[in-house]
Enzyme design. Structure first.
Site, PDB file in Angstrom:
ATOM      1  N   GLU A 135       0.917  -1.040  -0.106  1.00  0.00           N
ATOM      2  CA  GLU A 135       0.237   0.222   0.000  1.00  0.00           C
ATOM      3  C   GLU A 135       0.982   1.120   0.009  1.00  0.00           C
ATOM      4  O   GLU A 135       1.863   1.358   0.883  1.00  0.00           O
ATOM      5  CB  GLU A 135      -1.022  -0.043   1.172  1.00  0.00           C
ATOM      6  CG  GLU A 135      -1.905   1.169   1.348  1.00  0.00           C
ATOM      7  CD  GLU A 135      -2.879   1.487   2.339  1.00  0.00           C
ATOM      8  OE1 GLU A 135      -2.882   0.478   3.423  1.00  0.00           O
ATOM      9  OE2 GLU A 135      -3.448   2.266   2.187  1.00  0.00           O
TER      10      GLU A 135
ATOM     11  N   ARG B  57       6.273 -13.139   9.162  1.00  0.00           N
ATOM     12  CA  ARG B  57       6.704 -12.013   8.916  1.00  0.00           C
ATOM     13  C   ARG B  57       8.395 -11.937   9.422  1.00  0.00           C
ATOM     14  O   ARG B  57       8.624 -12.608  10.184  1.00  0.00           O
ATOM     15  CB  ARG B  57       6.168 -10.721   9.726  1.00  0.00           C
ATOM     16  CG  ARG B  57       4.770 -10.492   9.388  1.00  0.00           C
ATOM     17  CD  ARG B  57       4.015  -9.399  10.367  1.00  0.00           C
ATOM     18  NE  ARG B  57       4.577  -8.166   9.964  1.00  0.00           N
ATOM     19  CZ  ARG B  57       4.175  -7.264   9.339  1.00  0.00           C
ATOM     20  NH1 ARG B  57       2.931  -7.565   8.676  1.00  0.00           N
ATOM     21  NH2 ARG B  57       4.478  -6.051   9.131  1.00  0.00           N
TER      22      ARG B  57
ATOM     23  N   LYS C  47       5.427   0.167   9.143  1.00  0.00           N
ATOM     24  CA  LYS C  47       5.201   1.471   8.423  1.00  0.00           C
ATOM     25  C   LYS C  47       4.707   2.575   9.456  1.00  0.00           C
ATOM     26  O   LYS C  47       5.133   3.629   9.436  1.00  0.00           O
ATOM     27  CB  LYS C  47       4.471   1.245   7.304  1.00  0.00           C
ATOM     28  CG  LYS C  47       5.268   0.797   6.014  1.00  0.00           C
ATOM     29  CD  LYS C  47       4.361   1.148   4.707  1.00  0.00           C
ATOM     30  CE  LYS C  47       3.468  -0.011   4.538  1.00  0.00           C
ATOM     31  NZ  LYS C  47       2.760  -0.132   3.356  1.00  0.00           N
TER      32      LYS C  47
END
Ligand code: ATP
Ligand code: MG
Length: 552
Positions: free
Chosen positions: A34, A260, A270
């Site tokens: 994103e 992850r 982020k």
């Protein structure tokens, strides 16, 4: 086709089986950031997996922007992400692709669900919706708008799209199962009203699809065969499957989740990285202390080091935290092989060689075992600089182990003469400002004559041709290994000494025009690169220190 030294991971096993059974002809994956921040080292792992699978199986991996939420997104992030992906050396596939290119199709599919009685316009506000949703242990309740006629919902969504309904007043929801044990299946929101311009579609839309409604369908449009993501999306998979089962999609992707990557002594979220930037704890997303791809690049980490590191990690079904030392190992390993050698004196001390006049040049290789990196020329002159920490007046026994320059004793100047320190000159405050020395003739590239033994080797630069520079030395950004663990506030653990700015350093003349993106080993100090943030000055960033492997 697979790397013989490494056992294949579970995703490769799935792909091998799909190819063998003929379920899949060409492997298509995607990397779907994103654009609401810069990419970090965790994303690099995801890229290595997704682009790596495409490379390995002769398929394609699309860089695709999941740009469904204009509130947090920006073209700055889109451009930065493209730059990072290309710099890492990945082929963008059919990309860059954009979710926003599919808004029209997604809207058609939303209306299809309404027509089929599988979606409805709901007028519960956000708070009511939370109440109706239930909890992990309690079923939700049906919305009072759930049985609204399809024709009415169709007309309302059109009004929403045209901007005739105010924000927050209505949403489009899927009609699935408010009693499902999986909360994602409790009539999730498909569209929200946001009267906000989008960085790519401008003012065209007043409604935007939810991430969940968009994601799987984007994959379906692109013909993604293996949709590889991180574990937090495992609970969303049934919902993605519900959409593809209930819509006339051109293909049905399958999702696989892996753990992850987390690194200690930093954060890989982020949101938290954005906080560091927005609140000026760092200079920007590309601050060399940041675990972002752009920060690592500016710090002097090579793309190869990042890829080698990521490829060394297991693709597992559990999240894991990797030791920063492992990344540092790959950084050093790459720089040791590829960085040209140079000399830079960080804390200059003037040495005057009393028995030498004139000028000489010594040709030396840029790398001890890489002839292809060529040669450079070192200027030697009557006055040179060595590092203050390489000199001591203390000749006592305690300093015997000091393998550097001591008054009355010898040291070798790297690639040049052996010198002896004779006399110290101090200023009024008692600070040493100069050392008078004599050189031993004929010792360039030659052993010392009998009776003379150099204590060690030190680096130096010529007083005449060396160039002033600034050097930034970095340390870890956090003092805690897990700064954001549990309910810790990561901002409480910032390392106040994560950046030391040095000025008045002297670098050899060959680096006066050092190029951004080139890597150097400053002998005995570490690996450095020119800073891209201040091109008006000669500034070097310390990428990483040397292991203590200096050999006499
Ligand atoms: P963050 O939590 O840092 O905001 P994100 O998952 O929200 O990251 P996206 O832009 O959605 O960021 O991520 C793009 C892709 O990168 C996703 O497929 C996501 O699963 C993957 N990814 C993000 N962070 C990591 C990580 N730490 N390790 C591995 N993959 C990651
Ligand atoms: Mg995310």
């Amino acid at each position: 086709m697979t790397d013989v030294e490494k056992p294949i991971n579970f995703i490769q096993q799935v792909i091998n089986a799909d190819l063998a059974a003929g379920r899949v002809k060409k492997v298509i994956t995607r990397f779907p950031p994103e654009p609401n921040g810069y990419l970090h080292i965790g994303h690099a792992k995801s890229m290595c997996v997704n682009f790596g699978l495409a490379e390995q199986y002769g398929g394609v991996c699309n860089l695709r922007f999941d740009d469904t939420n204009p509130e947090k997104e920006d073209d700055e992030f889109v451009q930065a992400i493209i730059k990072d992906v290309e710099w890492l050396g990945f082929d963008l596939g059919n990309g860059p692709c954009y979710a926003s290119n599919y808004f029209e199709q997604l809207y058609i599919w939303a209306k299809h669900l309404i027509t089929e009685g599988k979606a409805y316009i709901c007028e519960l506000n956000a708070e009511q919706m939370r109440e109706y949703r239930g909890t992990l242990t309690e079923a939700g309740k049906d919305s009072p708008f759930r049985e609204r006629a399809a024709a009415e919902s169709l007309s309302l969504i059109e009004d929403m799209r045209l901007g005739l309904i105010s924000e927050g007043a209505m949403t489009l929801r899927a009609k699935i199962d408010m009693a499902s044990p999986n909360i994602n299946m409790r009539d999730p929101v498909l569209y929200r009203i946001k009267k906000m311009a989008h960085q790519r579609t401008g003012g065209k839309w007043n409604i935007y699809p939810s991430y969940d409604f968009a994601h799987g369908q984007e994959d379906a449009i692109e013909g993604v065969t293996h949709s590889v993501c991180t574990l937090e999306f495992a609970a969303n998979r049934p919902l993605y499957d519900w959409f593809t089962a209930n819509l006339p999609v051109p293909s049905v992707p399958r999702q696989y989740e892996f753990g992850r990557l987390n690194l200690n002594y930093t954060v890989t979220s982020k949101r938290k990285l954005k906080q560091l930037v927005d609140q000026s704890y760092v200079e920007g997303w590309d601050d060399p202390r940041m675990p972002t791809i752009s920060g690592l690049r500016r710090r002097g980490v090579s793309a190869a080091a990042i890829r080698n590191f990521c490829d060394s990690l297991a693709v597992a079904k559990t999240d894991g935290t990797v030791d920063m030392a492992q990344l540092e190992h790959f950084i050093r390993d790459d720089l040791n092989r590829n960085a040209g050698r140079a000399m830079c004196v960080l804390r200059p001390l003037l040495i005057t060689i009393s028995n030498y006049e004139g000028q000489e040049q010594f040709d030396v290789s840029c790398h001890p075992n890489r002839e292809d990196l060529g040669q450079r020329s070192l200027d030697f002159s009557r006055q040179i600089y060595i590092d203050r920490s390489d000199f001591s007046e203390d000749t006592s026994l305690a300093r015997k182990k000091f393998k550097r320059l001591v008054i009355g004793d010898y040291v070798r100047l790297r690639s040049a003469y052996i010198i002896r320190a004779d006399q110290v000159i101090k200023n009024e405050a008692g600070k040493i400002i100069e050392v008078i020395a004599t050189l031993v003739p004929g010792t360039v590239g030659q052993d010392a004559p009998d009776g003379i033994r150099a204590r060690g080797v030190v680096h130096w630069v010529s007083n005449e041709t060396s160039v002033d520079c600034h050097v930034n030395v970095y340390d870890r950004l956090f003092v805690e290994a897990a700064p954001d663990e549990g309910d810790k506030n990561f901002l409480d653990y910032l390392n106040p000494e994560s950046l030391v700015k040095m000025s008045g350093c002297k670098v050899e003349a060959s680096l006066a025009e050092a190029i951004v993106g080139e890597h150097y080993q400053f002998e005995r100090e570490g690996y450095f690169t020119r800073d891209s943030g201040d091109l008006d000055n000669l500034v070097f960033n310390c990428t990483i220190g040397l292991r203590d492997n200096w050999k006499v």
